[in-house]
Design an enzyme around this catalytic site. Structure first.
Site, PDB file in Angstrom:
ATOM      1  N   ASP A 227       0.841  -1.199   0.000  1.00 27.55           N
ATOM      2  CA  ASP A 227       0.000   0.000   0.000  1.00 27.55           C
ATOM      3  C   ASP A 227       0.874   1.245   0.000  1.00 27.55           C
ATOM      4  OD1 ASP A 227      -1.976   1.870   0.178  1.00 27.55           O
ATOM      5  OD2 ASP A 227      -2.381   1.536   2.314  1.00 27.55           O
ATOM      6  N   LYS A 234       1.545   7.977   0.537  1.00 24.63           N
ATOM      7  CA  LYS A 234       2.072   7.983   1.891  1.00 24.63           C
ATOM      8  C   LYS A 234       3.458   8.631   1.907  1.00 24.63           C
ATOM      9  CE  LYS A 234      -0.106   3.592   3.318  1.00 24.63           C
ATOM     10  NZ  LYS A 234      -0.938   4.064   4.421  1.00 24.63           N
ATOM     11  N   ASP A 245       0.174  -4.911   4.773  1.00 21.54           N
ATOM     12  CA  ASP A 245      -1.238  -4.538   4.642  1.00 21.54           C
ATOM     13  C   ASP A 245      -2.110  -5.663   4.098  1.00 21.54           C
ATOM     14  OD1 ASP A 245      -3.017  -2.550   5.292  1.00 21.54           O
ATOM     15  OD2 ASP A 245      -2.971  -1.580   3.329  1.00 21.54           O
ATOM     16  N   GLU A 306      -8.052   2.567   0.866  1.00 21.21           N
ATOM     17  CA  GLU A 306      -8.363   1.616  -0.199  1.00 21.21           C
ATOM     18  C   GLU A 306      -8.877   0.275   0.305  1.00 21.21           C
ATOM     19  OE1 GLU A 306      -5.135  -0.221   1.515  1.00 21.21           O
ATOM     20  OE2 GLU A 306      -5.331   1.904   1.097  1.00 21.21           O
ATOM     21  N   ARG A 308     -11.054  -0.589   2.519  1.00 26.06           N
ATOM     22  CA  ARG A 308     -12.512  -0.707   2.636  1.00 26.06           C
ATOM     23  C   ARG A 308     -13.170  -0.845   1.260  1.00 26.06           C
ATOM     24  NH1 ARG A 308     -12.373   4.846   5.764  1.00 26.06           N
ATOM     25  NH2 ARG A 308     -10.374   3.875   6.211  1.00 26.06           N
TER      26      ARG A 308
END
Length: 455
Positions: A227, A234, A245, A306, A308
């Protein structure tokens, strides 16, 4: 190596009957200032003709399953080499199961990418009633840890599939692997949307155990193999641990493998969307709207929220089979560990009875769980002007608003949501957990499923 582990709770238990060569060794109790407190331990001096070494261990103050697992792990670290072990208890209140579990969990190491490999450590607990069940649990936990610890360059969707195939080989689990074409044809806008920024095509893995059981449970695991945050990028430090992740997806597979080995009388179907969240010219953008499996739409305000999105598709798909209970596990929100710290799993449910069942089945577990409220008034925070909802609800209550979004996709089925963003990864080394993947959630969900199989 052969070791007798003498578990001492009271100083009065130390005598010639409980300690070999007591007169020779009694001075060692004074030198080591032994008071039988939990975690105190030392080896006795061996006589020349002794086949077994003796490790004296204090247990006074061990009150919980965690205490006993931690004690067992410390014993394992103290021994540190292949050994046959006999556990001798001088009190009837000791949790030998958890001590043995701790012994086994202490043996974990991950040196796949080191030029010098560590030596595997194997313990055999003599006359144990529990070894097979414990080893099954440990195997699933260690597999999850390994999967979390593999770097993203290695951990492609194809690699994840291969590792799952190896995990379930020989077990009564049916695996179905769906590719990107199937994902698009089946209207999984969240999975396809998150994945479209990466050169690596997504997969959707489904595993099924015991489909003819009276009670059926669906379990969804978040599988973001790396991620970056997507276009909502990020920071460099924020990306350093984002290979982890996918801990939810790995946990889901560890759970179904354990359920099959233990042959528990419950049906379990695992769904894991496997993607990368990467920035590129084809990545989704803030402000884009995605249409999910159940027809609902989500406005993407932050591409770093992302998990969810892919979970929503998987939950909607799983709910179409109308299981008795639908569960999910995910490293979903930093807000969960802001609220509870990094050692407690955040549990949500749309049904108080189901929530109580999960928490009660783990009330004595060495894994720690706590409920957070599914506060319905917070749904206003994820209301969108142009879609059915948006994927973020602002800075405050982030674990709750993420759970509220997921609730929109479970079709009113009894549901348990576990956010392991904190405990899914250890930030430091201790006797139970080495830095990296923990396997947190495997035992907790197994306890819940085992309890459900009996009700």
């Amino acid at each position: 190596m052969k070791i007798k582990v003498s578990l001492i709770t009271n100083l009065e238990d130390i005598n010639a009957e409980s300690v070999n060569d007591y007169e020779i060794n009694k001075k060692l109790f004074e030198v080591n200032k032994f008071e039988a407190k939990k975690g105190q331990m030392f080896f006795l001096a061996d006589s020349d003709d002794a086949d077994w070494s003796t490790l004296i261990v204090g247990t006074d103050g061990c009150d919980s399953e965690y205490d006993f697992v931690n004690l067992g792990a410390k014993i394992g670290k103290k021994i540190g080499k292949d050994s046959d072990i006999k556990l001798f208890q001088n009190s009837k209140d000791l949790d030998l199961y958890s001590i043995e579990f701790g012994l086994e969990i202490s043996t974990y190491s991950f040196d796949e990418f080191k030029s010098e490999k560590s030596t595997d450590i194997n313990f055999k607990v003599i006359d144990s009633e529990y070894s097979d069940e414990i080893k099954n649990k440990i195997h699933s936990i260690f597999w999850v840890r390994d999967m979390v610890n593999y770097p993203a360059l290695t951990k492609s969707p194809e690699f994840f599939q291969e590792m799952v195939e190896g995990l379930i080989d020989g077990l009564d689990i049916n695996l179905t692997v769906f590719d990107e074409k199937w994902i698009l044809e089946n209207n999984m806008g969240g999975v396809a949307g998150v994945a479209q920024g990466s050169d690596r095509s997504p997969k959707f893995l489904v595993g099924e155990y015991n489909p003819n059981a009276k009670k059926q449970v669906a379990l969804i695991g978040k599988g973001v193999l790396f991620d970056s945050g997507g276009l909502s990028l990020k920071s460099p430090s924020g990306m350093e641990t984002m290979k982890s992740d996918m801990a939810g997806a790995a946990t889901a597979w560890g759970i179904i493998a354990l359920a099959a080995k233990q042959e528990i009388d419950i049906g379990l179907k695992v769904y894991t969307p496997i993607v990368e969240n990467m920035p590129s010219g084809s990545a989704i953008r803030p402000g884009d709207v995605l249409k999910m499996r159940n027809g609902k739409t989500i406005e993407v305000m932050n591409t770093d929220a992302e998990g969810r999105l892919i979970m929503a598709d998987a939950l909607a798909y799983a709910s179409e089979s109308s299981p008795d209970i639908i569960c999910d596990v995910a490293t979903l929100t930093g807000a969960a560990y802001v609220a509870l710290g990094v050692e407690i799993g955040a549990v949500f449910s749309n049904n108080n009875r189901t929530l109580d069942n999960f928490l009660n089945s783990n009330s004595e577990c060495f894994e720690n769980y706590h409920s957070l409220p599914l506060e319905q008034s917070y749904k206003s925070l994820i209301k969108s002007n142009i879609a059915d909802m948006k994927n973020t609800g602002g800075r405050f209550g982030g674990a709750i608003t993420a759970a509220l979004l997921l609730e929109e996709f479970v079709n009113d089925i009894d549901w348990v949501h576990l956010d392991i963003a904190g405990p899914g990864r250890s930030r430091s080394n201790n006797a139970i957990y080495s830095e990296g993947g923990t396997g947190f959630g495997v035992v907790g969900f197994y306890n819940f499923l085992d309890d459900q199989s009996k009700n």
